[in-house]
Design a protein around this motif. Structure first.
Motif, PDB file in Angstrom:
ATOM      1  N   VAL A  47      -1.469  -1.758   8.051  1.00 54.90           N
ATOM      2  CA  VAL A  47      -0.789  -2.819   8.589  1.00 54.90           C
ATOM      3  C   VAL A  47      -1.346  -4.156   8.152  1.00 54.90           C
ATOM      4  N   VAL A  48      -0.673  -4.682   7.082  1.00 56.62           N
ATOM      5  CA  VAL A  48      -1.204  -5.951   6.655  1.00 56.62           C
ATOM      6  C   VAL A  48      -0.322  -7.063   7.045  1.00 56.62           C
ATOM      7  N   GLU A  49      -1.163  -8.072   7.815  1.00 56.62           N
ATOM      8  CA  GLU A  49      -0.416  -9.300   8.124  1.00 56.62           C
ATOM      9  C   GLU A  49      -0.955 -10.594   7.320  1.00 56.62           C
ATOM     10  N   GLY A  50      -0.048 -11.440   6.762  1.00 56.07           N
ATOM     11  CA  GLY A  50      -0.280 -12.753   6.107  1.00 56.07           C
ATOM     12  C   GLY A  50      -0.296 -12.177   4.759  1.00 56.07           C
ATOM     13  N   ALA A  51      -0.227 -13.256   3.952  1.00 57.93           N
ATOM     14  CA  ALA A  51      -0.107 -13.234   2.451  1.00 57.93           C
ATOM     15  C   ALA A  51      -1.478 -13.176   1.693  1.00 57.93           C
ATOM     16  N   ILE A  52      -1.604 -12.515   0.554  1.00 57.88           N
ATOM     17  CA  ILE A  52      -2.700 -12.143  -0.048  1.00 57.88           C
ATOM     18  C   ILE A  52      -2.813 -13.340  -1.286  1.00 57.88           C
ATOM     19  N   PRO A  53      -4.232 -14.179  -1.000  1.00 58.49           N
ATOM     20  CA  PRO A  53      -4.371 -15.042  -2.217  1.00 58.49           C
ATOM     21  C   PRO A  53      -5.016 -14.247  -3.271  1.00 58.49           C
ATOM     22  N   THR A  54      -4.582 -14.768  -4.462  1.00 59.54           N
ATOM     23  CA  THR A  54      -4.887 -14.068  -5.823  1.00 59.54           C
ATOM     24  C   THR A  54      -5.488 -14.921  -6.513  1.00 59.54           C
ATOM     25  N   ALA A  55      -5.259 -16.261  -6.715  1.00 59.13           N
ATOM     26  CA  ALA A  55      -5.673 -17.069  -7.583  1.00 59.13           C
ATOM     27  C   ALA A  55      -7.113 -17.175  -7.638  1.00 59.13           C
TER      28      ALA A  55
ATOM     29  N   LEU B 165       2.349  -0.838   6.080  1.00 57.59           N
ATOM     30  CA  LEU B 165       3.603  -1.718   6.692  1.00 57.59           C
ATOM     31  C   LEU B 165       3.074  -3.160   6.363  1.00 57.59           C
ATOM     32  N   ALA B 166       4.089  -3.983   5.786  1.00 55.21           N
ATOM     33  CA  ALA B 166       3.612  -5.241   5.379  1.00 55.21           C
ATOM     34  C   ALA B 166       4.240  -6.133   6.815  1.00 55.21           C
TER      35      ALA B 166
ATOM     36  N   VAL C 188      -4.927   0.837  10.692  1.00 55.22           N
ATOM     37  CA  VAL C 188      -5.764  -0.357  10.373  1.00 55.22           C
ATOM     38  C   VAL C 188      -5.062  -1.649  10.121  1.00 55.22           C
ATOM     39  N   TRP C 189      -5.414  -2.380  10.840  1.00 52.71           N
ATOM     40  CA  TRP C 189      -4.466  -3.607  10.861  1.00 52.71           C
ATOM     41  C   TRP C 189      -5.347  -4.957  10.111  1.00 52.71           C
TER      42      TRP C 189
END
Ligand code: FSX
Ligand code: SF4
Length: 287
Positions: free
Chosen positions: A80-88, A116-117, A10-11
Motif C-alpha cells: 500500500v502506497v500513501e502519498g505522491a512520489i517525488p522524482t525530481a 494499492l495506491a 507493507v504500508w
C-alpha cells in the motif's frame, strides 16, 4: 489472524499529509482493529508488517525489517502506497532513512503481488503534484511505468479516501487480483467508485429545476458555488462519511472532485463554477 490465511501488507508513506491513514483509523465497520485482527473476507486476513505511523519500532531496525520483506516474501505481499512520489533531482525532495522515497517505493513494488495506491496523491500525484510541482511528484502507477515495473496497481483515490473504499478494494484483492474489466479508466474498482456524485446527490432535484444556492449555508444546488459533483465519480452520497453521519454536500460544501485524476489543478479554483466545456479543456490540458 495468523498462519497461511494472512497476506502481508507493507504500508509505505511517501509525500502526503497522512490523512489517508487517519481516515482508515476512522473506519467504523469493520473498524481498524477488526481489519487487522479478524478475517477481511472468509478465511483471509491481512498482516500489517510495516506502517510508520501505526507501529512501535522506529529507526534503523524498522527500516531493516522493511527491507527484508521483499527478499523473504517476494511475490506474496501487498504494497500500500500513501502519498505522491517525488522524482525530481534524483528523488531528493522525499527521503526515508536517507534513501529516496522513489527508490524505496520502486524496490518494494517490484516484488509485490500488487500495489494499492491509496489516496489521490498515490493514485495520480494529487495536491503535491499541483503546478508548478517543483518536486516532480507523481502517482505510484506513473513511477512504475517509468521504471518498467509491471506489477498490477489498483488506485483507491480520495483526498482522503473513505475507509470503506480501502477495505473493499483490499477485500477484492485478497480474493484474487481484479481483472482489467473491473477497473475504470482511472484505475479504480468500478464496484467501489462507479457513479457520478451528481447522479445521486440529494440536491439534484434543486439542480433540475434551477434552484441554486446563492451563498454558502443556503438551500439549493451548489453548482453556482463551484460544486464539482457533475464531474466526479464517487459513492459519497450513498455511503456518507464519519459512520454515515454526513458528507461534503450534505454539510453544505460543494464537492471538490477529490477522487479524480489531476485533482487539484483540474478543478481549481474550487469555488468557481466550472462548465462542462471548461472542465473538459482543463482535463485535456492536464494530460
Ligand atoms: Fe494525499 Fe494521503 Fe490527500 Fe492527505 O497521505 S490523498 S494529501 S488527504 O492523506 O496522500
Ligand atoms: Fe450536482 Fe453538486 Fe448540485 Fe449536487 S450540489 S446536484 S452534485 S451540482
Amino acid at each position: 489472524m495468523s498462519g497461511a490465511n494472512t497476506r502481508t501488507v507493507v504500508w509505505f508513506q511517501a509525500g502526503g499529509c497522512t490523512g489517508c491513514s487517519i481516515s482508515l483509523m476512522n473506519a467504523d465497520y469493520p473498524d481498524l482493529a477488526n481489519l487487522l485482527l479478524d478475517e477481511v473476507v472468509p478465511g483471509k486476513g491481512i498482516a500489517l508488517k510495516f506502517h510508520a505511523t501505526l507501529m512501535g519500532p522506529t529507526g534503523r531496525p524498522a527500516l531493516e525489517a522493511l527491507e527484508r520483506i521483499p527478499e523473504k516474501e517476494a511475490g506474496e505481499y501487498l504494497l500500500v502506497v500513501e502519498g505522491a512520489i517525488p522524482t525530481a533531482a534524483g528523488g531528493r525532495f522525499g527521503m526515508v532513512g536517507e534513501v529516496p522515497m522513489a527508490q524505496r517505493a520502486a524496490s518494494l513494488a517490484r516484488r509485490a503481488q500488487a500495489v494499492l495506491a491509496l489516496g489521490t496523491c498515490a493514485s495520480y500525484g494529487g495536491i503535491p503534484a499541483g503546478v508548478p510541482n517543483p518536486a516532480g511528484c507523481v502517482g505510484v502507477g506513473e513511477l512504475l511505468r517509468r521504471e518498467g515495473i509491471q506489477v498490477p496497481v489498483v488506485n483507491v483515490p480520495g483526498c482522503p479516501p473513505h475507509p470503506r473504499w480501502f477495505v473493499e478494494t483490499a477485500a477484492r484483492v485478497l480474493l484474487g487480483l481484479p481483472g482489467p474489466e473491473e477497473l475504470d479508466e482511472a484505475g479504480r474498482l468500478k464496484a467501489v467508485y462507479r457513479g457520478l456524485i451528481h447522479e445521486s446527490c440529494p440536491r439534484r432535484p434543486d439542480f433540475d429545476v434551477g434552484r441554486f444556492a446563492p451563498s454558502f449555508g443556503e438551500e439549493g444546488c451548489l453548482y453556482e458555488l463551484g460544486c464539482k459533483g457533475p464531474f466526479t465519480e464517487s459513492q459519497c452520497p450513498q455511503r456518507g462519511w464519519n459512520g454515515g453521519v454526513s458528507w461534503c454536500i450534505a454539510a453544505g460544501h460543494p464537492c471538490i472532485g477529490c477522487t479524480e485524476p489531476d485533482f487539484l489543478d483540474r478543478f481549481s479554483p474550487l469555488f468557481r463554477k466550472l462548465s462542462l466545456e471548461e472542465e473538459q479543456q482543463a482535463y485535456r490540458r492536464a494530460r
